[in-house]
Design an enzyme around this catalytic site. Structure first.
Site, mmCIF file in Angstrom:
data_model
loop_
_atom_site.group_PDB
_atom_site.id
_atom_site.type_symbol
_atom_site.label_atom_id
_atom_site.label_comp_id
_atom_site.label_asym_id
_atom_site.label_seq_id
_atom_site.Cartn_x
_atom_site.Cartn_y
_atom_site.Cartn_z
ATOM 1 N N SER A 61 37.878 -31.552 49.161
ATOM 2 C CA SER A 61 37.911 -30.425 48.220
ATOM 3 C C SER A 61 37.322 -29.148 48.806
ATOM 4 O O SER A 61 37.720 -28.049 48.430
ATOM 5 C CB SER A 61 37.183 -30.807 46.928
ATOM 6 O OG SER A 61 37.908 -31.799 46.240
ATOM 7 N N PHE A 62 36.374 -29.293 49.727
ATOM 8 C CA PHE A 62 35.774 -28.123 50.362
ATOM 9 C C PHE A 62 36.822 -27.301 51.111
ATOM 10 O O PHE A 62 36.721 -26.075 51.205
ATOM 11 C CB PHE A 62 34.657 -28.569 51.318
ATOM 12 C CG PHE A 62 33.812 -27.453 51.844
ATOM 13 C CD1 PHE A 62 32.758 -26.958 51.103
ATOM 14 C CD2 PHE A 62 34.072 -26.887 53.086
ATOM 15 C CE1 PHE A 62 31.965 -25.925 51.583
ATOM 16 C CE2 PHE A 62 33.297 -25.862 53.575
ATOM 17 C CZ PHE A 62 32.237 -25.375 52.823
ATOM 18 N N HIS A 93 24.955 -33.045 47.827
ATOM 19 C CA HIS A 93 26.252 -32.717 48.424
ATOM 20 C C HIS A 93 27.289 -32.365 47.357
ATOM 21 O O HIS A 93 28.079 -31.436 47.516
ATOM 22 C CB HIS A 93 26.723 -33.902 49.285
ATOM 23 C CG HIS A 93 27.965 -33.619 50.054
ATOM 24 N ND1 HIS A 93 29.185 -34.144 49.701
ATOM 25 C CD2 HIS A 93 28.169 -32.864 51.157
ATOM 26 C CE1 HIS A 93 30.094 -33.727 50.553
ATOM 27 N NE2 HIS A 93 29.510 -32.948 51.445
#
Length: 160
Positions: A61-62, A93
């Site tokens: 997703s980052f 995280h």
């Protein structure tokens, strides 16, 4: 007074890109399936030969905002859909990934003028994610509808 609204019909002219996070693909593949089902049922060609739809896979997703930005800037798409699943763990995280993905995706839409649908699940457990990706309902379907509505709305606004 003018009222502007998007529609879910007449999608034949829309070009849509979907960016999917591979991390937690047990969930994201189900979101993609629901999204594609919705788009298909509303007239979008979802076949492998489609000229209306492209799907890009990213590691997690980052990475969604960077690829969404590249696709939005290409000028080929009227809407970009991002699909991901970030599930809380024992470390901070989760907070970092959710924060950066959401800020990044919002920035892409603002910077490019192309609607970017935020289809990133943020849940505490895998069970919650699976419930939102098909066990109880599939939010992928909703993200597909949002894309159709926003693509249509933006076309209406350009003509106004």
């Amino acid at each position: 007074m003018a009222t502007f609204e998007g529609r879910f019909t007449d999608a034949s002219g829309l070009r849509i890109a979907v960016v999917v996070a591979r991390f937690n693909d047990l969930v994201t593949a189900k979101l993609l399936s629901g999204c594609l089902d919705c788009l298909h049922r509303h007239g979008i060609d979802t076949t492998a030969e489609s000229q209306q739809l492209d799907v890009a896979w990213v590691p997690g997703s980052f990475e969604l905002p960077l690829v969404a930005q590249q696709l939005a800037r290409s000028g080929r798409y009227q809407v970009v859909i991002t699909l991901g699943a970030v599930i809380r763990g024992d470390t901070p995280h989760f907070d970092v990934v959710v924060s950066e993905a959401s800020k990044g995706i919002a920035a892409v839409a603002r910077d490019t003028g192309v609607p970017v649908i935020f289809g990133v699940l943020t849940t505490d457990t895998m069970q919650q994610a699976l419930e939102r990706a098909g066990i109880k309902s599939n939010l992928g379907w909703s993200y597909g509808l949002e894309a159709l509505e926003m693509g249509s709305l933006m076309a209406v606004l350009q003509q106004a």
